[in-house]
Write an enzyme that holds these catalytic residues in place. Structure first.
Site, PDB file in Angstrom:
ATOM      1  N   HIS A  75       5.599 -14.609   4.792  1.00 50.02           N
ATOM      2  CA  HIS A  75       4.215 -15.035   4.641  1.00 50.02           C
ATOM      3  C   HIS A  75       3.310 -14.602   5.788  1.00 50.02           C
ATOM      4  CE1 HIS A  75       6.847 -18.413   5.865  1.00 50.02           C
ATOM      5  NE2 HIS A  75       6.032 -18.468   6.882  1.00 50.02           N
ATOM      6  N   ARG A  98       0.828  -1.198   0.000  1.00 54.00           N
ATOM      7  CA  ARG A  98       0.000   0.000   0.000  1.00 54.00           C
ATOM      8  C   ARG A  98       0.868   1.257   0.000  1.00 54.00           C
ATOM      9  NH1 ARG A  98      -4.042  -1.286   4.773  1.00 54.00           N
ATOM     10  NH2 ARG A  98      -4.483   0.921   4.486  1.00 54.00           N
ATOM     11  N   TYR A 139       1.011  -8.612   8.455  1.00 50.36           N
ATOM     12  CA  TYR A 139       0.609  -7.240   8.173  1.00 50.36           C
ATOM     13  C   TYR A 139       1.607  -6.329   8.871  1.00 50.36           C
ATOM     14  CZ  TYR A 139      -1.685  -2.759   8.418  1.00 50.36           C
ATOM     15  OH  TYR A 139      -1.951  -1.413   8.313  1.00 50.36           O
ATOM     16  N   LYS A 194       1.840  -1.277   4.763  1.00 51.89           N
ATOM     17  CA  LYS A 194       1.260   0.064   4.683  1.00 51.89           C
ATOM     18  C   LYS A 194       2.190   1.022   5.408  1.00 51.89           C
ATOM     19  CE  LYS A 194      -1.531   1.936   7.530  1.00 51.89           C
ATOM     20  NZ  LYS A 194      -1.413   2.997   8.323  1.00 51.89           N
ATOM     21  N   ASN A 251      14.149 -10.695  10.009  1.00 48.92           N
ATOM     22  CA  ASN A 251      13.235 -11.737   9.570  1.00 48.92           C
ATOM     23  C   ASN A 251      11.902 -11.543  10.294  1.00 48.92           C
ATOM     24  OD1 ASN A 251      11.910 -14.054   8.811  1.00 48.92           O
ATOM     25  ND2 ASN A 251      13.403 -15.463   9.690  1.00 48.92           N
ATOM     26  N   ASN A 274      -0.209  -0.415  15.785  1.00 51.16           N
ATOM     27  CA  ASN A 274       0.353   0.667  16.574  1.00 51.16           C
ATOM     28  C   ASN A 274      -0.703   1.756  16.786  1.00 51.16           C
ATOM     29  OD1 ASN A 274       1.528  -0.470  14.290  1.00 51.16           O
ATOM     30  ND2 ASN A 274       3.401   0.626  14.531  1.00 51.16           N
TER      31      ASN A 274
END
Length: 170
Positions: free
Chosen positions: A126, A96, A129, A114, A140, A149
């Protein structure tokens, strides 16, 4: 929409379109020589794709910059972001606006970014978010990691250092 003149100019510049009938490239897009576009790719707005990239099927990139030697796997969306040289994205990744995937970093399947900076050589392979976070180099990000947050009223920006494993370890 077949844009023959645009497609012809890309091919003349050394870009390979595997299926021109299903490939859409805005006139404002620039693509480096040696790049291969697979079927179903849509490149929109002020997008720049570097040399020797591979953009696999069903990818949409809008108003973004992609460096040289980048692999964008199937079914990814990249909007108003930057992917540096040597990075790998997807499949099924969503990058995003205001995100930056740095050199040789990896964004894997079902990962969403984002307002995120993913440091040089870092990887989120994998099911994660990452929002409003700067991730240092060689870090990693483990499966299922979420950066949330917010206190319900305001969002905050997080920082993760270099050479970190972020996630649950058992």
């Amino acid at each position: 929409m077949l844009k023959t003149a645009t497609h012809d100019a890309l091919v003349a510049a050394g870009v390979t379109l595997l299926d021109p009938a299903t490939t859409y490239v805005d006139d404002s897009v620039t693509i480096g020589a040696g790049t291969v576009l697979h079927p179903g790719v849509a490149l929109e707005g002020k997008t720049t794709i570097g040399a020797n990239c591979r953009v696999r099927s069903w990818v949409r990139i809008t108003d973004s910059t992609v460096g040289d030697n980048v692999l964008i796997n199937d079914s990814c969306i990249i909007v108003e972001s930057r992917v540096d040289a040597g990075a790998r994205v997807g499949p099924f990744a969503h990058i995003r606006p205001a995100s930056h995937v740095k050199r040789d970093a990896r964004v894997g399947n079902f990962v969403e970014l984002k307002k995120t900076v993913l440091g040089d050589g870092s990887k989120a392979n994998h099911l994660s978010y990452l929002g409003d976070v700067d991730v240092g180099p060689r870090t990693n990000v483990g499966c299922g990691t979420i950066t949330a947050n917010s206190d319900g009223r305001r969002k905050y920006h997080s920082h993760v250092g270099a050479d970190v494993f972020l996630g649950l370890s058992v």
